[in-house]
Scaffold this motif. Sequence first.
Motif, PDB file in Angstrom:
ATOM      1  N   LEU A  55       5.927  19.634   0.970  1.00  0.00           N
ATOM      2  CA  LEU A  55       6.004  18.388   0.202  1.00  0.00           C
ATOM      3  C   LEU A  55       7.442  17.903   0.078  1.00  0.00           C
ATOM      4  N   LEU A  56       8.343  18.825  -0.255  1.00  0.00           N
ATOM      5  CA  LEU A  56       9.747  18.455  -0.441  1.00  0.00           C
ATOM      6  C   LEU A  56      10.413  18.094   0.889  1.00  0.00           C
ATOM      7  N   GLU A  57      10.010  18.747   1.972  1.00  0.00           N
ATOM      8  CA  GLU A  57      10.574  18.386   3.277  1.00  0.00           C
ATOM      9  C   GLU A  57      10.117  16.992   3.709  1.00  0.00           C
ATOM     10  N   LEU A  58       8.859  16.673   3.460  1.00  0.00           N
ATOM     11  CA  LEU A  58       8.379  15.325   3.792  1.00  0.00           C
ATOM     12  C   LEU A  58       9.063  14.274   2.927  1.00  0.00           C
ATOM     13  N   ALA A  59       9.269  14.598   1.656  1.00  0.00           N
ATOM     14  CA  ALA A  59       9.990  13.662   0.780  1.00  0.00           C
ATOM     15  C   ALA A  59      11.399  13.424   1.306  1.00  0.00           C
ATOM     16  N   ARG A  60      12.066  14.492   1.699  1.00  0.00           N
ATOM     17  CA  ARG A  60      13.426  14.378   2.240  1.00  0.00           C
ATOM     18  C   ARG A  60      13.442  13.493   3.484  1.00  0.00           C
ATOM     19  N   TYR A  61      12.466  13.691   4.362  1.00  0.00           N
ATOM     20  CA  TYR A  61      12.409  12.926   5.612  1.00  0.00           C
ATOM     21  C   TYR A  61      12.211  11.438   5.341  1.00  0.00           C
ATOM     22  N   TYR A  62      11.269  11.107   4.471  1.00  0.00           N
ATOM     23  CA  TYR A  62      10.966   9.687   4.268  1.00  0.00           C
ATOM     24  C   TYR A  62      11.970   8.992   3.362  1.00  0.00           C
ATOM     25  N   VAL A  63      12.640   9.728   2.498  1.00  0.00           N
ATOM     26  CA  VAL A  63      13.760   9.145   1.754  1.00  0.00           C
ATOM     27  C   VAL A  63      14.867   8.746   2.721  1.00  0.00           C
ATOM     28  N   LYS A  64      15.091   9.579   3.720  1.00  0.00           N
ATOM     29  CA  LYS A  64      16.132   9.293   4.713  1.00  0.00           C
ATOM     30  C   LYS A  64      15.826   7.995   5.466  1.00  0.00           C
ATOM     31  N   ASN A  65      14.526   7.694   5.604  1.00  0.00           N
ATOM     32  CA  ASN A  65      14.105   6.476   6.307  1.00  0.00           C
ATOM     33  C   ASN A  65      13.737   5.350   5.341  1.00  0.00           C
ATOM     34  N   LEU A 120      -6.145   3.206  -6.770  1.00  0.00           N
ATOM     35  CA  LEU A 120      -6.595   4.051  -5.662  1.00  0.00           C
ATOM     36  C   LEU A 120      -7.006   3.222  -4.453  1.00  0.00           C
ATOM     37  N   ASP A 121      -7.435   1.979  -4.680  1.00  0.00           N
ATOM     38  CA  ASP A 121      -7.830   1.151  -3.530  1.00  0.00           C
ATOM     39  C   ASP A 121      -6.625   0.617  -2.756  1.00  0.00           C
ATOM     40  N   LYS A 122      -5.419   0.904  -3.248  1.00  0.00           N
ATOM     41  CA  LYS A 122      -4.197   0.544  -2.528  1.00  0.00           C
ATOM     42  C   LYS A 122      -3.560   1.769  -1.856  1.00  0.00           C
ATOM     43  N   VAL A 123      -4.294   2.895  -1.849  1.00  0.00           N
ATOM     44  CA  VAL A 123      -3.797   4.119  -1.204  1.00  0.00           C
ATOM     45  C   VAL A 123      -4.237   4.123   0.256  1.00  0.00           C
ATOM     46  N   HIS A 124      -3.283   4.196   1.157  1.00  0.00           N
ATOM     47  CA  HIS A 124      -3.575   4.202   2.600  1.00  0.00           C
ATOM     48  C   HIS A 124      -4.356   5.461   2.961  1.00  0.00           C
ATOM     49  N   PHE A 125      -3.827   6.615   2.556  1.00  0.00           N
ATOM     50  CA  PHE A 125      -4.529   7.894   2.696  1.00  0.00           C
ATOM     51  C   PHE A 125      -3.799   8.918   1.858  1.00  0.00           C
ATOM     52  N   MET A 126      -4.444  10.071   1.676  1.00  0.00           N
ATOM     53  CA  MET A 126      -3.832  11.174   0.953  1.00  0.00           C
ATOM     54  C   MET A 126      -3.738  12.382   1.886  1.00  0.00           C
ATOM     55  N   LEU A 127      -2.531  12.950   2.013  1.00  0.00           N
ATOM     56  CA  LEU A 127      -2.315  14.144   2.824  1.00  0.00           C
ATOM     57  C   LEU A 127      -2.054  15.313   1.880  1.00  0.00           C
ATOM     58  N   ASN A 128      -2.810  16.393   2.053  1.00  0.00           N
ATOM     59  CA  ASN A 128      -2.719  17.555   1.179  1.00  0.00           C
ATOM     60  C   ASN A 128      -2.350  18.797   1.975  1.00  0.00           C
ATOM     61  N   ARG A 132       0.836  -1.200   0.000  1.00  0.00           N
ATOM     62  CA  ARG A 132       0.000   0.000   0.000  1.00  0.00           C
ATOM     63  C   ARG A 132       0.873   1.252   0.000  1.00  0.00           C
ATOM     64  N   THR A 133       0.277   2.357  -0.432  1.00  0.00           N
ATOM     65  CA  THR A 133       1.026   3.601  -0.670  1.00  0.00           C
ATOM     66  C   THR A 133       0.323   4.781  -0.018  1.00  0.00           C
ATOM     67  N   ILE A 134       1.102   5.672   0.557  1.00  0.00           N
ATOM     68  CA  ILE A 134       0.612   6.955   1.088  1.00  0.00           C
ATOM     69  C   ILE A 134       0.902   8.031   0.043  1.00  0.00           C
ATOM     70  N   ILE A 135      -0.106   8.834  -0.277  1.00  0.00           N
ATOM     71  CA  ILE A 135       0.084   9.933  -1.226  1.00  0.00           C
ATOM     72  C   ILE A 135       0.195  11.245  -0.452  1.00  0.00           C
ATOM     73  N   ILE A 136       1.256  11.993  -0.724  1.00  0.00           N
ATOM     74  CA  ILE A 136       1.465  13.330  -0.151  1.00  0.00           C
ATOM     75  C   ILE A 136       1.369  14.329  -1.295  1.00  0.00           C
ATOM     76  N   GLY A 137       0.528  15.347  -1.160  1.00  0.00           N
ATOM     77  CA  GLY A 137       0.315  16.259  -2.276  1.00  0.00           C
ATOM     78  C   GLY A 137       0.292  17.725  -1.896  1.00  0.00           C
ATOM     79  N   ALA A 138       0.562  18.560  -2.900  1.00  0.00           N
ATOM     80  CA  ALA A 138       0.445  20.014  -2.802  1.00  0.00           C
ATOM     81  C   ALA A 138       0.398  20.539  -4.229  1.00  0.00           C
TER      82      ALA A 138
END
Length: 302
Positions: free
Chosen positions: A137-147, A181-189, A97-103
């Motif tokens: 968006l870019l800060e969250l990407a940076r954080y989760y890439v690090k993990n 879309l049914d494999k999306v955990h949630f979407m954060l905007n 499953r995948t989390i979508i982060i958007g802006a």
Amino acid sequence: MCAAGTITAAHAQDTIPDAARIQGIVNYLASDKLKGRGTAEKGGKTASRYVAKQFKKLGLKPVNGNSYFQDFTFDRKEHKNIPSRNVLGFLDNGAARTIIIGAHYDHLGTAALFDGKYPIGEIHNGADDNASGVAGLLELARYYVKNQGKEPFNFLFIAFGGEELGLQGSKYYTAHPLMPLDKVHFMLNMDMIGRYNPERGIGIGGYGSAEEWPAVFKDVQQPGIKFFTDAAGKGASDHHNFYVNGVPVMFFHTGGHDDYHKPTDDAPKLQAKSEASIVQLEIQLINRAMTFPVLHYVGEKN
């Protein structure tokens, strides 16, 4: 032996989220050089390339073949086949499953497509709306890439085009998803998270869109940040199209102000330290949401 200044600089680069980096991203996106990042304007396309470059630099992978872009066109009133694009970067943790982060990265540009509603020819830089969201968006990407590899979900980061002209980028993506879309955990905007008002606090919409949200939010605190929740999953930003397609959502917004959709929404007015704390709050909530293998969507009550 490194000089103290070098150590400090290196340490600052490791801080996620980082207020100085947030300010720098907004300074660029909301500069006169990009002329308000208007849809179908040169500055909008420049902004999309900037986001793609940052995704690549962070190590996110393209999901649309070898491209970070999802190009589309749309009609608006007498304007036909207006070109725009979404920018997508994927963090593959080998999960089901995948989390979508958007802006959204677009703003009004020079207002040519708005039928005289805004002063045509004037640059609307859109620092808060929504360069602030892209910085988050870019800060969250940076954080989760690090993990990377440590999380039980994949992440798809999307910078949407055409939001100001009717949520066009998210409308197109949900009609043409690049993963189910049914494999999306949630979407954060994130839309306008750069002008924190301590009296109001930050609003978080979508609280009623998943059965588990009250448990996820329980006892969450972030120093210096007050927040309140709103049950509505629908709204005037890109999370709306995910919610109406059955995806739980969270929507972060610091509220309106006198510079909304005006040429005066400029980068020096950004509250970068508060935005960094808001992103830290988001990290807390994302991490708590990942302790649930599935979130149960709640639609609108009749």
